[in-house]
Design a protein around this motif. Structure first.
Motif, short mmCIF file in Angstrom:
data_model
loop_
_atom_site.label_atom_id
_atom_site.label_comp_id
_atom_site.label_asym_id
_atom_site.label_seq_id
_atom_site.Cartn_x
_atom_site.Cartn_y
_atom_site.Cartn_z
N GLY A 1 9.97 6.76 32.09
CA GLY A 1 10.83 6.03 31.62
C GLY A 1 11.34 6.75 30.37
N ILE A 2 10.59 7.97 30.09
CA ILE A 2 11.07 8.28 28.68
C ILE A 2 11.81 10.05 29.52
CG2 ILE A 2 10.68 9.92 26.37
CD1 ILE A 2 9.12 8.11 25.52
N GLY B 1 12.00 10.80 32.54
CA GLY B 1 12.86 10.98 33.77
C GLY B 1 12.32 11.82 35.08
N VAL C 1 8.95 2.93 26.19
CA VAL C 1 10.16 3.43 27.83
C VAL C 1 11.64 2.65 27.04
CG1 VAL C 1 10.90 2.42 29.57
CG2 VAL C 1 8.90 3.03 29.44
N ARG C 2 11.89 2.07 26.28
CA ARG C 2 12.68 1.77 25.07
C ARG C 2 12.87 2.35 24.13
NH1 ARG C 2 11.37 -3.46 27.24
NH2 ARG C 2 10.19 -3.72 25.25
N SER C 3 12.32 2.90 23.66
CA SER C 3 12.18 4.01 22.56
C SER C 3 13.04 5.71 22.78
CB SER C 3 11.34 3.96 22.04
OG SER C 3 10.22 4.67 22.55
N THR C 4 12.99 5.65 24.35
CA THR C 4 13.35 6.76 24.83
C THR C 4 12.64 8.12 23.99
OG1 THR C 4 15.69 6.86 23.69
CG2 THR C 4 15.71 5.16 25.75
N ASP C 5 12.26 8.32 22.94
CA ASP C 5 11.64 8.81 22.04
C ASP C 5 10.88 10.37 22.57
OD1 ASP C 5 10.24 10.84 19.72
OD2 ASP C 5 9.80 8.85 19.29
N ARG C 6 11.66 11.58 23.18
CA ARG C 6 11.01 12.24 24.36
C ARG C 6 10.15 13.15 23.06
NH1 ARG C 6 13.60 13.10 28.27
NH2 ARG C 6 12.88 15.36 28.49
N THR D 1 7.38 4.68 16.75
CA THR D 1 7.25 4.73 18.10
C THR D 1 6.21 5.90 18.52
OG1 THR D 1 8.22 7.01 18.46
CG2 THR D 1 9.26 5.18 19.42
N ASP E 1 10.87 5.19 40.33
CA ASP E 1 12.48 5.32 38.99
C ASP E 1 12.24 6.78 39.11
OD1 ASP E 1 11.29 2.60 38.52
OD2 ASP E 1 9.89 3.30 36.61
#
Length: 178
Positions: free
Chosen positions: A76-77, A79, A40-45, A2, A108
């Protein structure tokens, strides 16, 4: 992986490459949108601190495309955790209409979870920066409750005309039952 996507995205943004989007803007914008979606889809915080810094860098350099792209990834990640940074970025006038950016903030975050968004919005209503106060009152419109009336009435006397105008709008909206 990512992190390499983020580096690729940053390389396409005008804040990092003044010649970006020069050859085929449509293709570059499609690549930007694709990378935004993958990030965004990775959700890698683990990217959140970097994204917050990059958002600020885009705003400082006047890069509205970068602000929008990085803002969407951050929202996206992270929120609702991204809301303060996004509202601060929105308060900075880059000379654009902010359509994409405000849609990210509204759809969002604010409308998706009004109750969860309220604390971040309420905290910024008393900011010393008039542009940030005006942005916070704009955001309040999306999470408005009857409890906000005292703040709205007080803001009707704000030294900033944009804050006063927004406060009058909110007052009228509350008096009409929203």
């Amino acid at each position: 992986m990512t992190r390499s996507l983020l580096v690729e995205l940053l390389g396409l943004l005008p804040a990092y490459d003044p010649w970006a989007l020069r050859d085929d803007p449509d293709t570059d914008l499609e690549r930007i949108r694709g990378l935004v979606g993958m990030l965004v889809r990775s959700t890698d915080r683990t990217l959140v601190p970097d994204l917050e810094r990059e958002l600020e860098r885009c705003v400082d350099s006047g890069d509205d495309i970068g602000r929008d792209a990085i803002g969407e990834v951050l929202a996206g990640i992270a929120g609702l955790g991204a809301l303060p940074a996004l509202l601060r970025a929105s308060a900075r006038d880059l000379g654009d209409d902010q359509d994409w950016f405000q849609t990210i903030i509204c759809e969002d975050l604010l409308r998706a979870d009004p109750e969860g968004a309220r604390p971040a919005v309420l905290e910024l209503l008393d900011a010393t920066d008039p542009a940030l106060r005006a942005t916070a009152f704009w955001a309040l419109d999306h999470v408005l409750t009857d409890d906000d009336l005292p703040r709205i009435l007080a803001a009707a006397d704000d030294p900033d005309p944009t804050v006063r105008e927004t406060a009058r709008h909110l007052r009228d909206r509350l008096s009409k039952g929203r």
